[in-house]
Design an enzyme around this catalytic site. Sequence first.
Site, PDB file in Angstrom:
ATOM      1  N   GLY A 200     -15.553 -21.572   8.676  1.00  0.00           N
ATOM      2  CA  GLY A 200     -15.553 -20.717   7.961  1.00  0.00           C
ATOM      3  C   GLY A 200     -15.982 -19.918   7.616  1.00  0.00           C
ATOM      4  N   GLY A 203     -20.351 -17.358   3.465  1.00  0.00           N
ATOM      5  CA  GLY A 203     -20.914 -17.621   2.110  1.00  0.00           C
ATOM      6  C   GLY A 203     -20.093 -19.099   1.623  1.00  0.00           C
ATOM      7  N   GLY A 205     -20.577 -22.076   2.710  1.00  0.00           N
ATOM      8  CA  GLY A 205     -21.271 -23.317   2.075  1.00  0.00           C
ATOM      9  C   GLY A 205     -22.138 -24.034   3.824  1.00  0.00           C
ATOM     10  N   GLU A 423      -3.111   3.217 -17.435  1.00  0.00           N
ATOM     11  CA  GLU A 423      -3.426   2.070 -17.226  1.00  0.00           C
ATOM     12  C   GLU A 423      -2.240   0.895 -18.066  1.00  0.00           C
ATOM     13  OE1 GLU A 423      -5.377   0.747 -15.102  1.00  0.00           O
ATOM     14  OE2 GLU A 423      -6.073   3.242 -14.606  1.00  0.00           O
ATOM     15  N   ASP A 500      -3.799   3.836  -5.633  1.00  0.00           N
ATOM     16  CA  ASP A 500      -2.735   3.143  -6.227  1.00  0.00           C
ATOM     17  C   ASP A 500      -1.830   2.814  -5.040  1.00  0.00           C
ATOM     18  OD1 ASP A 500      -3.410   2.221  -8.535  1.00  0.00           O
ATOM     19  OD2 ASP A 500      -2.437   3.664  -9.543  1.00  0.00           O
TER      20      ASP A 500
END
Length: 637
Positions: A200, A203, A205, A423, A500
């Site tokens: 995985g 982070g 687990g 924006e 962008d």
Amino acid sequence: MNGFGKNIAVWLGIGLALIILLNALQASQQNTLSGQTEMAYSDFMAEAKSGSIADVTIQGQEIVGHTTTAGETFKVTIPTGENVVERIEGTGVRITAKAQEPAQVSLVSILLSWFPMLLLIGVWIFFMRQMHGKGGGGAMGFGKSRAKLLTEKHGKITFEDVAGIDEAKVDLQEVVEFLRDPQKFQRLGGKIPKGALLIGPPGTGKTLTARAVAGEADVPFFTISGSDFVEMFVGVGASRVRDMFEQAKKNAPCIIFIDEIDAVGRHRGAGHGGGNDEREQTLNQLLVEMDGFEATEGVILIAATNRPDVLDPALLRPGRFDRQIMVPLPDVTGREKILKVHMKKVPLSPNVDAAVLARGTPGFSGADLANLVNEAALLAARTDKRMVTMDDFESAKDKIMMGAERKSMVMTEEEKKLTAYHEAGHAIIAIHEPESDPIHKATIIPRGRALGLVMRLPEGDRISMSRAKLKADLAVAMGGRIAEELIFGEEAVTTGASSDIKQATSMARSMVTEWGMSDKLGPLRYAVEQQEVYSGTAQPLSDDTAALVDSEVRRIVEEAYARATQMLTDKIEELHTLAKALLEYELLSGDEIKALLRGEAIIRESEPDEKPEDKGPRSSVPKITTGIIQGEGPQGA
């Protein structure tokens, strides 16, 4: 100071103390002899003839006597070949002779002669003890295992402390039951898998899950990193593997956990030395140990990696790591469970909703969510709150996704206006594109490297994206640049759309070269991975194909540009309305933007913990000195 420096200091102190002691003993011996006066032989003979000598004692080549005047004691060394008795006979001196005794060696002389040897012996003992240090850390302990044994004293972890990976826990429950009652499986002739490989992203687990297996089964837990096996000396890694399994067998039933096993388990034959290097020797020994111990011994090996593609096939065959368990990033339900686990340690306000936070954190791992809760608690403590509120979690989420607010920056009115329209252009396109994700918030407050951004969050976890969704995202990415052109003119366009353009170009190129979304190039793969370049297996594109790829990328981006231009031209009034609202409030939520475009007024209620000076629009405006940089949060545009 480390242990080595302390030991050196101790030995230097002991040596210095011995030198001081020897000097003191030597000085005391000299003091005992200080009552005798050294006299020259010629002066002695003259004194004897003049009658000033009372008596003498001859012993060997030395004369010790007393004078007749003051009774002083003197000492004389007899020259070789001199007959003192004949020369002083008749002078009235009383002569006494003593037999010469064997030379007595004093303690001081012994210590002085043996001190260098004793010092060398002490240094040798010191370094030998260092080389045989505890835990195999010394020079002579290279072959000892560096695995650490964790028990309940270090904090017991169970499956209740692990959330969001239900499928992995189900797969590992069988391992727990075997460790608890191995005869349950052996009665029917079953054998538990000898190794389980947790796969995985970082982070998620994996290590915590392995510790939970040990906690559930209540057995010892050995943990070690794959890099701890690899050393520059040949045979050291293999010796450590053997020692680790020997320790595990003594503590059986138990679990051995190897983190980042790809450090030692890579494909053989790809290293230096024709496949005979130290790492491959270590891997060979690991393969032998895994295939050698029986399931009845109760030793189960669990390993974790985020790169299963580089592992040697012999590791993954049945009988070794024959069970591969995926530990993926949690979905929205898993994120909610993980948040609730970490929120148990934090005093929460009644308005905190873990489900809302889970929906707003797509792509977060378990470690990211733990960091989110911690950041929210720190923000609440910074403002002297007694409980952590939803606003604290939102601020912490913004800080993690977009960076901290750059409050020290000051923006001119013209730059602030340009940022607001940039924006607003993104937001208007996002609202009117049916396939676009809903807007979470829009802001012109600089955060991190972004001087303003529009954040969009999906309603649910996305596993794949359609061509329509990709085209919508391309149009949203172009919205900021187009808004600048429509309002301020082509000559006033800034560098603010750099990220962008980068995002749109990368997306369009992936559509053409990886996802087969170009009609002219067809469903073929034209992308070249970095590892293919290093291995020499990459197939270069012909000049005609490369030119066609560039042409298709340009066409896709320009179509999105034209689509966004037409949409903003038709919705120019909405663009002005939203830009003016951003200039006034600086931060608008998605619901506020929708209400604003419907012609409704924005009404904000202050939170109970909100300070009066925090209400309403900001009095001071953050400022920029460079171009507007679009936010880089998840699907920020």
